[in-house]
Each structure stands twice: as structure tokens, then as C-alpha cells.
Design a protein around this motif. Structure first.
Motif, PDB file in Angstrom:
ATOM      1  N   ILE A   1       3.888   9.684   6.883  1.00 29.01           N
ATOM      2  CA  ILE A   1       4.072  10.143   5.511  1.00 29.01           C
ATOM      3  C   ILE A   1       3.959  11.663   5.418  1.00 29.01           C
ATOM      4  O   ILE A   1       4.760  12.328   4.757  1.00 29.01           O
ATOM      5  N   GLY A   2       2.965  12.234   6.076  1.00 29.71           N
ATOM      6  CA  GLY A   2       2.753  13.672   5.999  1.00 29.71           C
ATOM      7  C   GLY A   2       3.940  14.465   6.502  1.00 29.71           C
ATOM      8  O   GLY A   2       4.354  15.457   5.874  1.00 29.71           O
TER       9      GLY A   2
ATOM     10  N   VAL B   1       3.311   1.033   4.218  1.00 32.99           N
ATOM     11  CA  VAL B   1       4.388   1.860   4.760  1.00 32.99           C
ATOM     12  C   VAL B   1       4.306   1.732   6.272  1.00 32.99           C
ATOM     13  O   VAL B   1       3.220   1.863   6.851  1.00 32.99           O
ATOM     14  N   LEU B   2       5.420   1.492   6.910  1.00 31.64           N
ATOM     15  CA  LEU B   2       5.399   1.302   8.361  1.00 31.64           C
ATOM     16  C   LEU B   2       5.327   2.660   9.052  1.00 31.64           C
ATOM     17  O   LEU B   2       6.323   3.285   9.388  1.00 31.64           O
TER      18      LEU B   2
ATOM     19  N   ARG C   1       3.643 -10.743   7.875  1.00 33.07           N
ATOM     20  CA  ARG C   1       4.181 -11.548   6.770  1.00 33.07           C
ATOM     21  C   ARG C   1       3.092 -12.028   5.805  1.00 33.07           C
ATOM     22  O   ARG C   1       3.247 -11.905   4.582  1.00 33.07           O
ATOM     23  N   GLU C   2       1.996 -12.526   6.351  1.00 38.01           N
ATOM     24  CA  GLU C   2       1.021 -13.215   5.502  1.00 38.01           C
ATOM     25  C   GLU C   2      -0.181 -12.364   5.098  1.00 38.01           C
ATOM     26  O   GLU C   2      -0.892 -12.731   4.168  1.00 38.01           O
ATOM     27  N   VAL C   3      -0.391 -11.241   5.810  1.00 37.31           N
ATOM     28  CA  VAL C   3      -1.513 -10.368   5.452  1.00 37.31           C
ATOM     29  C   VAL C   3      -1.002  -9.074   4.837  1.00 37.31           C
ATOM     30  O   VAL C   3      -1.309  -8.742   3.697  1.00 37.31           O
ATOM     31  N   MET C   4      -0.166  -8.350   5.586  1.00 34.57           N
ATOM     32  CA  MET C   4       0.269  -7.034   5.111  1.00 34.57           C
ATOM     33  C   MET C   4       1.217  -7.124   3.920  1.00 34.57           C
ATOM     34  O   MET C   4       1.019  -6.453   2.909  1.00 34.57           O
ATOM     35  N   LEU C   5       2.244  -7.933   4.039  1.00 36.05           N
ATOM     36  CA  LEU C   5       3.252  -7.986   2.984  1.00 36.05           C
ATOM     37  C   LEU C   5       3.056  -9.157   2.036  1.00 36.05           C
ATOM     38  O   LEU C   5       3.855  -9.353   1.118  1.00 36.05           O
ATOM     39  N   GLU C   6       1.971  -9.883   2.205  1.00 36.64           N
ATOM     40  CA  GLU C   6       1.735 -11.062   1.373  1.00 36.64           C
ATOM     41  C   GLU C   6       1.600 -10.678  -0.102  1.00 36.64           C
ATOM     42  O   GLU C   6       2.078 -11.371  -0.993  1.00 36.64           O
TER      43      GLU C   6
ATOM     44  N   VAL D   1       7.325  -0.074   2.246  1.00 30.24           N
ATOM     45  CA  VAL D   1       7.725   1.164   1.589  1.00 30.24           C
ATOM     46  C   VAL D   1       8.171   2.138   2.677  1.00 30.24           C
ATOM     47  O   VAL D   1       7.659   2.108   3.803  1.00 30.24           O
ATOM     48  N   THR D   2       9.127   3.010   2.370  1.00 30.69           N
ATOM     49  CA  THR D   2       9.593   3.981   3.358  1.00 30.69           C
ATOM     50  C   THR D   2       8.936   5.344   3.129  1.00 30.69           C
ATOM     51  O   THR D   2       8.547   5.684   2.007  1.00 30.69           O
ATOM     52  N   VAL D   3       8.840   6.115   4.194  1.00 31.45           N
ATOM     53  CA  VAL D   3       8.272   7.458   4.066  1.00 31.45           C
ATOM     54  C   VAL D   3       9.158   8.334   3.187  1.00 31.45           C
ATOM     55  O   VAL D   3       8.667   9.243   2.504  1.00 31.45           O
ATOM     56  N   GLY D   4      10.458   8.061   3.179  1.00 28.57           N
ATOM     57  CA  GLY D   4      11.364   8.822   2.322  1.00 28.57           C
ATOM     58  C   GLY D   4      11.088   8.593   0.845  1.00 28.57           C
ATOM     59  O   GLY D   4      11.207   9.518   0.021  1.00 28.57           O
ATOM     60  N   GLN D   5      10.713   7.383   0.487  1.00 28.47           N
ATOM     61  CA  GLN D   5      10.375   7.091  -0.904  1.00 28.47           C
ATOM     62  C   GLN D   5       9.104   7.814  -1.321  1.00 28.47           C
ATOM     63  O   GLN D   5       9.000   8.325  -2.438  1.00 28.47           O
ATOM     64  N   ILE D   6       8.138   7.881  -0.410  1.00 28.03           N
ATOM     65  CA  ILE D   6       6.893   8.588  -0.704  1.00 28.03           C
ATOM     66  C   ILE D   6       7.148  10.095  -0.827  1.00 28.03           C
ATOM     67  O   ILE D   6       6.655  10.753  -1.747  1.00 28.03           O
ATOM     68  N   SER D   7       7.914  10.643   0.094  1.00 28.84           N
ATOM     69  CA  SER D   7       8.154  12.095   0.069  1.00 28.84           C
ATOM     70  C   SER D   7       8.959  12.507  -1.164  1.00 28.84           C
ATOM     71  O   SER D   7       8.728  13.582  -1.731  1.00 28.84           O
ATOM     72  N   ALA D   8       9.881  11.674  -1.603  1.00 29.29           N
ATOM     73  CA  ALA D   8      10.647  11.991  -2.814  1.00 29.29           C
ATOM     74  C   ALA D   8       9.734  12.033  -4.035  1.00 29.29           C
ATOM     75  O   ALA D   8       9.890  12.893  -4.919  1.00 29.29           O
TER      76      ALA D   8
END
Length: 260
Positions: free
Chosen positions: A16-17, A188-189, A213-218, A226-233
Motif C-alpha cells: 500500500i505504501g 488487500v493482497l 475464502r472462509e477467514v480472510m474474505l468471509e 481490495v487493490t493497492v490502486g484503490q487505496i492509493s486513489a
């Protein structure tokens, strides 16, 4: 954004940074890239940003677990560029374990890097921003600044603290042309999240695919990272003139996680 503002982004050699540093450079900001190491590749990242976006970019080493180094980073950036217009507190680490098994040193490190470092950099940046009558502070919090998950006591505590710090700073600086806001991403991956997966597998006794699937994105209704591009925007927007009246709040980018 006006060209040649100066932006400090902590923890900005990856994830992200780095995405935020690149996005702010694309808007014409000079960039201070930061991490705790001091390698050739660290400096190469700054050189690449400078070349790609025709701005000045430098790498400055500072260990965000050490208050003096946090404050020195800001002072050195101001000395190098003459101003500190944007401060993005992004540096963070993670550790996953039940409360009763959580190592004391891990708790201390997470609170220091994920929370206290932001206090120190903000405190150091305020005089420069007040002097110029403007500034933007963006703290990268987390969905875990709003809700909790098991096995993340230190991280959840630190990110809740970041939101409290954000609100307090915003109120103190509201009449100085300085805003302070937070971004609360869901999963965010990034290398940080990748590093969590083995710990989550161990804690939940699951394989990788099941943990994702069941813990992170549950709890992330879109079932997408989420993408780093979405965060930076989002960070660029919060640093823009259009966001002048957005202050002391958070922007959730979590696929709907906190909508329930």
C-alpha cells in the motif's frame, strides 16, 4: 494537486505504501520513501519513482518502532525539501495469536509501529504544516480499526487507536488549514497479508485456500481483495483541494464488510 508539494509516506517500499508514494508522485509531489532497512533496492525504488514521474524522490531510513527516528524522519524531509505538505502514516506489522499466547514483545512492537509512530510523525510535522498554513495527514488504519477479529489483539487495538488519534488531530488543527483523515481497508493482497496466511492457517487449522475464502474474505461481501490502486486513489483524493472539508473521519474500503 499543486506540483512540488512534499509527501512523506512511511513504510513505502512495498504494498500500500509504495502504491501511495507512486500515486502522489504522479500528482507532482516530491516523495520521501521510507522503511527500516537501508539497502540498494530501497534507494532504487526512490530513483525509479523520480524517473517515472519527473519529481524528486529520496529514500530515508527510519525505524518506526523508535520515537526519535520517527521524528527525525520528518525533520530530515523538511530540511531536504523545505516543507512537509503531506504525511501518510502507513508503516505497519502484524502478528496473529490468541491473547493468552500473544508474545509481549510482539504486542509492544505492533503498538509502537502501527500506532505510536503515527503520533510521533504527526507531532513532528505539525509545526511545519502550521507555518505554511496547510497540510494533509492520512493515516492508514484498517477495517480492524472499526471491528475486531480473533487472534489480532495488538493489531485491532492499534488500529482503533489510530482512529482516535485521527479524530483528535483533526479537531486540534481544524482552523489551521490542515486535515487529518484515515483510510480503513479490508483485506488487500500485500506482502503483509501474504505473511498472515501461514499464521492464520496454524491458528484456524485450515489449508491456505480455506483460510483465504472462509477467514480472510468471509466478511468481505464482494469476496474480492481490495487493490493497492484503490487505496492509493483514495489517499490522493484526501490530499486534494476537493477534500478540504473532509476532516477527522475515515473512509472504509472494505467491499462492504462494515455495512452490516
Amino acid at each position: 494537486m499543486t506540483a512540488r508539494k512534499t509527501a512523506i509516506v512511511t513504510g513505502s517500499t512495498s504494498g500500500i505504501g509504495l502504491a501511495i508514494a507512486r500515486a502522489l508522485a504522479a500528482e507532482g509531489c516530491n516523495i520521501v520513501v521510507n522503511s527500516f532497512s537501508d539497502t540498494e533496492s530501497d534507494h532504487a525504488i526512490a530513483k525509479e519513482i523520480a524517473a517515472d514521474h519527473e519529481v524528486e524522490a529520496v529514500y530515508m531510513q527510519a525505524d518506526m518502532s523508535k520515537p526519535a527516528e520517527c521524528r527525525s524522519l520528518v525533520a530530515k524531509a523538511a530540511e531536504r525539501f523545505g516543507s512537509v505538505d503531506v504525511l501518510v502514516n502507513n508503516a505497519g506489522i502484524q502478528y496473529v495469536a490468541p491473547v493468552e499466547d500473544f508474545p509481549m514483545e510482539k504486542w509492544d512492537a505492533i503498538i509502537a509501529i502501527n500506532l505510536s509512530s503515527a503520533f510521533h510523525t504527526i507531532a513532528a510535522a505539525i509545526p511545519f504544516m502550521k507555518k505554511q498554513g496547510k497540510g494533509r495527514i492520512v493515516n492508514i488504519a484498517s477495517v480492524h480499526g472499526l471491528v475486531a477479529s480473533p487472534f489480532k489483539s495488538a493489531y485491532v487495538s492499534a488500529k482503533h487507536g489510530i482512529l482516535g488519534l485521527t479524530k483528535t488531530v483533526a479537531l486540534e488543527l481544524a482552523t489551521f488549514g490542515i486535515t487529518c483523515n484515515a483510510i480503513c481497508p479490508g483485506y488487500v493482497l500485500t506482502p503483509l497479508v501474504e505473511g498472515q496466511i501461514p499464521d492464520q492457517m496454524k491458528a484456524h487449522k485450515m489449508d491456505r485456500e480455506t483460510v483465504v475464502r472462509e477467514v480472510m474474505l468471509e466478511k468481505q461481501p464482494t469476496k474480492e481483495f481490495v487493490t493497492v490502486g484503490q487505496i492509493s486513489a483514495a489517499a490522493v483524493f484526501l490530499c486534494s483541494d476537493a477534500a478540504a472539508q473532509i476532516n477527522g473521519t475515515h473512509l472504509s474500503i472494505d467491499g462492504g464488510w462494515t455495512a452490516a
